[in-house]
Design a protein around this motif. Structure first.
Motif, mmCIF file in Angstrom:
data_model
loop_
_atom_site.group_PDB
_atom_site.id
_atom_site.type_symbol
_atom_site.label_atom_id
_atom_site.label_comp_id
_atom_site.label_asym_id
_atom_site.label_seq_id
_atom_site.Cartn_x
_atom_site.Cartn_y
_atom_site.Cartn_z
ATOM 1 N N ASP A 165 0.835 -1.207 0.000
ATOM 2 C CA ASP A 165 0.000 0.000 0.000
ATOM 3 C C ASP A 165 0.870 1.257 0.000
ATOM 4 N N GLU A 166 1.915 1.244 0.842
ATOM 5 C CA GLU A 166 2.798 2.405 0.925
ATOM 6 C C GLU A 166 3.574 2.605 -0.383
ATOM 7 N N ASN A 177 2.586 1.712 -3.327
ATOM 8 C CA ASN A 177 1.632 2.217 -4.317
ATOM 9 C C ASN A 177 1.466 3.731 -4.202
ATOM 10 N N GLN A 178 1.525 4.239 -2.971
ATOM 11 C CA GLN A 178 1.447 5.690 -2.788
ATOM 12 C C GLN A 178 2.699 6.377 -3.325
ATOM 13 N N SER A 203 2.411 6.572 -7.028
ATOM 14 C CA SER A 203 1.533 7.672 -7.406
ATOM 15 C C SER A 203 2.283 9.009 -7.374
ATOM 16 N N VAL A 234 7.204 14.097 -1.438
ATOM 17 C CA VAL A 234 6.522 13.110 -0.602
ATOM 18 C C VAL A 234 7.268 12.958 0.718
ATOM 19 N N GLU A 248 2.356 14.574 -0.863
ATOM 20 C CA GLU A 248 1.900 13.276 -0.358
ATOM 21 C C GLU A 248 2.560 13.001 0.994
ATOM 22 N N VAL A 250 3.066 9.599 3.578
ATOM 23 C CA VAL A 250 2.864 8.153 3.675
ATOM 24 C C VAL A 250 3.285 7.701 5.065
#
Length: 405
Positions: free
Chosen positions: A32-33, A35-36, A39, A53, A200, A202
């Motif tokens: 999940d991290e 994938n961020q 992005s 980020v 972003e 995370v």
């Protein structure tokens, strides 16, 4: 005649896999991290530059490894698949850097091999942007342990706004990946940095025991000569120890490596539960001793006063008793004497670090509510550390405890 090192390891195949520096090819527990991160980096593949980020979470949660894994993927894309992406990535550890100037100096050094001695901060920034213009394209700066720069956050403001301020050419797209173990650091940044720096954020939450077990399984498969080297309970116990403490993969891997080294040094062909338990105890002892060495002078004096009482079998002891010996020691080495309230804070901090044990007592209306303190570690360990603190050379723990007695 073979040397004593011949045939030493009957356990390891590739011990480096269990080191802190080894980076895995993938991190399925952090999908999940990652994938961020993908992005955040994706705009660079379309010619727009990567987003800024911020990765944050406690130590050992895979933040740096995740950044390395995803940037490797981006670098592969830039080199083999893209006609658009001209990519440069830089990793800078801020562990020993405390100012924006020092960070910029390190960036320029990585790019040119030169140090910027004698330049002002403004001149150093100009030189960095000059080098960015020479490189061109997308430039992603990974600043690990970024919180060490504290409030000197000029670099965190200047790089994200470099294009809009005209510091770099139109074909240059610099961005920052900030990595921090301090969950609150970002909240203390100036408003202008918050507004400009992080597109972003995370959050890397601590691993649970199941995730740590899966990480250890993958490492073990590469590190040991075969699967029979590890007893059935080794990975579950190492994972449980780490999950109950910090949820840190680094910690879990450290337990496994230490346990395997203990087994290897003893000539055992199998790593067992007892090796893991021994490893955990040794690592905890080393952690506490390192914490003792890193105390302030006042912290060392609080520890020394309690240790002197421990040597005379007068612990647990109330704060006022410890304080009396502390004052004697402070006068001996000409150190400013804290008020008793401040000494109480020092003792509480030592308790929080596991160096001391604080016990609560209540004698009712006659004696009231109070605390007593004693060492939470072996007395010999405290004496050993204190004897190597040069500031305390004039203090003889045995003579002080004798005078007290």
């Amino acid at each position: 005649m073979p040397s004593k090192y011949a045939g030493q390891s009957t356990i390891f195949d590739d011990e480096e896999v269990l080191s802190e520096d080894w980076t895995p090819d993938d991190l399925p527990e952090r999908d999940d991290e990652i994938n961020q991160l993908e992005s955040a980096f994706a705009p660079a593949t379309r010619g727009a530059g990567a987003d800024n980020v911020f990765l944050y979470g406690k130590a050992g949660q895979g933040k740096t490894a995740a950044a390395q894994v995803e940037l490797s993927e981006l670098e592969y894309h830039a080199e083999n698949e893209s006609d658009i992406l001209d990519l440069t990535t830089l990793f800078v550890s801020c562990e020993d850097l405390t100012t924006s100037f020092q960070v910029v100096n390190q960036i320029v050094y990585q790019l040119t091999g030169e140090r910027m001695n004698g330049l002002s901060t403004s001149e150093a920034f100009d030189r960095m942007f000059e080098e960015f213009n020479k490189i061109g394209g997308t430039i992603i700066l990974v600043l690990d342990e970024i919180d060490n720069i504290g409030t000197d956050d000029k670099i965190l403001y200047s790089i994200p706004r470099a294009r809009s301020k005209g510091y770099v050419n139109e074909d240059v797209y610099p961005s920052i990946v900030g990595i921090s173990n301090n969950l609150k650091w970002r909240d203390n940044l100036s408003p202008k940095v918050k507004d400009s720096l992080y597109d972003e954020s995370v959050h890397f939450v601590p691993y649970d025991a199941k995730q740590l077990g899966e990480i250890l399984e993958r490492r073990a498969e590469k590190a040991f000569i075969d699967e029979d080297v590890l007893g059935n309970d080794v990975i579950p116990i190492a994972s449980a120890f780490a999950a109950q403490d910090k949820g840190s993969a680094r910690q879990a891997i450290g337990y496994l490596r230490k346990a395997a080294k203990l087994a290897s040094s003893k000539g055992d062909e199998t790593v067992t539960e007892s090796h893991v338990r021994e490893a955990e105890a040794l690592i905890e002892k080393e952690r506490v001793e390192e914490g003792m060495r890193g105390l302030t002078t006042q912290g060392h004096l609080a520890l020394a006063a309690t240790t002197a009482l421990e040597l005379s079998n007068d612990t647990p002891a109330r704060t006022k008793i410890i304080y009396g010996i502390y004052k004697t020691m402070a006068k001996k080495i000409d150190v400013n004497i804290l008020a008793m309230r401040r000494m109480r804070d020092q003792l509480h901090d030592l308790d929080m670090q596991g160096i001391m044990i604080r016990s609560e007592f209540n004698d009712g209306s006659q004696g009231g509510h109070y605390y007593k303190y004693e060492l939470g570690i072996e007395t010999e360990a405290a004496v050993s550390v204190l004897s190597n603190i040069s500031r305390l050379d004039e203090i003889d723990l045995n003579s002080i405890e004798s005078a007290h007695r």
